[in-house]
Design an enzyme around this catalytic site. Structure first.
Site, PDB file in Angstrom:
ATOM      1  CB  VAL A 121      -0.771  -0.024   1.335  1.00 31.37           C
ATOM      2  CG1 VAL A 121      -2.033   1.470   1.009  1.00 31.37           C
ATOM      3  CG2 VAL A 121      -1.741  -1.201   1.234  1.00 31.37           C
ATOM      4  CG  ASP A 232     -11.206 -10.865   6.426  1.00 30.17           C
ATOM      5  OD1 ASP A 232     -11.050 -11.526   7.754  1.00 30.17           O
ATOM      6  OD2 ASP A 232     -10.442 -10.429   5.942  1.00 30.17           O
TER       7      ASP A 232
END
Length: 416
Positions: A121, A232
């Site tokens: 990222v 999740d």
């Protein structure tokens, strides 16, 4: 005919009638009245003719022009509505970027924010000063199902507690997701500290975060046109902006389903060890539904309350290895003794624990919905009933599965 001519005309008529009315020239009063009536009729007739001419050459064209303008407006208005809709859709929908644009946005991947099994990222900017986080997906992402899930689900969501997908990139082997930038990272950086005095976020703020996440989950389950199951929910996937407002992220395992259908069909278990609901491992515990997210949320609450992971293998006391089991026994003793002060658990931690224990009931049917969870988080802690004890000991079916697995927050994918 000018205004001056009109004045002269009426002035002449006035003089004429005045002459007839004058005693020196008047032959008969009857003649005066006849002349006056004739003049009035002629004037009215002339006025009507003038108005007709004005209407013919002025009002008629204005009426025609007004009619044409109205019809033209009716013709153009739908086009404007459609154009406005398309512009709004373009603003709301994720944009597609080329790989060269991704390089520009990230300044050639200059500032790395994090690394995971999915890829890396990077921090970036679009439109000059709007900060974004660019997730470059690795080749290990498989056939692209996670990428499709992410774009198709989060791309249509606009909620204050769900992270916004700004755009994406698909070019050759390159795949990237562009999100709004979350300045304070993920929640897990702030909660896993069992020493409450050293916590960065106090219990009041943690309760506020819990309520906001619950609102986001309720929106996913009930607020969208299609229900969205996240599958999740965990601290790592709760991101915090510059004001520590939480936003649910990472929809790679998410699944769309019609809101009217309670049963959800999936071919493989999905989620993260320690947060995955029992029914996702074995259908003998119940059917898969939005209650699977409720279970994960309950585990998240237990993390936030206890400040440690569910199976803290470094715990000094073996009785505290599994925090939900340990806290249940402690709360039960508190309920029986009614002397809360000796247990060193404040009301907000008790509330998070009670709600969390309600959410992690083994059978999905025994868990509350997210709207009920919100009501519980808003309620006074003493008004909350102590929930039944779920399966916690290592001899129980679910717990034996959990304790035999590695608690490194690895994602689970088991074919069923």
């Amino acid at each position: 005919m000018t205004t001056y001519d009109v004045i002269r005309h009426f002035h002449f008529e006035y003089d004429f009638l005045a002459c007839l009315h004058d005693k020196r020239y008047r032959q008969s009063i009857f003649t005066f009245y006849v002349a006056a009536v004739i003049i009035i009729v002629l004037d009215i007739t002339l006025l009507i003719l003038v108005l007709l001419l004005i209407g013919r050459f002025l009002f008629a064209p204005l009426c025609v022009l007004s009619f044409l303008a109205y019809n033209l407006f009716k013709l153009i208005k739908p086009i404007d509505i459609v154009e406005r809709f398309l512009q709004n859709q373009k603003a709301l929908s994720p944009s597609r970027y080329t790989y060269n644009e991704i390089i520009t946005i990230t300044s050639n991947f200059k500032e790395k924010l994090g690394q995971g099994g999915f890829g890396s990222v990077y921090k970036g900017r679009i439109h000059g000063n709007f900060l974004v986080a660019v997730k470059m997906l690795g080749k290990s992402m498989g056939d692209g199902e996670d990428f499709i899930n992410e774009v198709s689900t989060i791309g249509m969501i606009h909620h204050v507690n769900v992270v916004q997908l700004v755009g994406f990139c698909v070019e050759g082997s390159y795949r990237a997701l562009v999100y709004e930038y979350m300045a304070n990272g993920s929640l897990d950086k702030y909660i896993f500290n069992s020493n409450k005095a050293n916590r960065f976020l106090n219990m009041e703020k943690l309760l506020e975060i819990a309520k906001s996440v619950a609102k986001g989950l309720h929106y996913l389950h009930q607020g969208c046109n299609m229900g969205i199951l996240h599958f999740d929910i965990k601290p790592h996937n709760i991101l915090l902006d510059h004001k520590f407002t939480p936003k649910i992220s990472d929809f790679g395992l998410a699944k769309l389903h019609p809101k009217g259908h309670s049963l959800v069909s999936i071919s493989a278990a999905r989620g993260t060890i320690g947060y995955i609901a029992p029914e996702l491992i074995s259908r003998s515990f119940g059917t898969i539904s939005h209650k699977s997210d409720v279970y994960s949320f309950g585990m998240l609450l237990m993390d936030m309350a206890g400040g440690r992971r569910h199976a803290d293998l470094k715990a000094d006391d073996s009785s505290q290895v599994y925090y939900p089991s340990w806290i249940y026994d402690k709360l039960k003793k508190m309920e029986m003794s009614k002397n809360f002060e000796i247990f060193e658990i404040d009301d907000l931690e008790r509330k998070l624990c009670k709600v969390g224990l309600s959410c992690i009931q083994t059978r999905p049917i025994d868990r509350p919905s997210m709207i009920n969870v919100l009501e519980m988080l808003e309620a006074d802690v003493d008004s909350l009933q102590m929930p039944p004890k779920p399966f916690f000991s290592s001899s129980d079916p679910v717990s034996s599965i959990y304790f035999s697995m590695d608690y490194s927050e690895s994602e689970l994918s088991i074919s069923l």
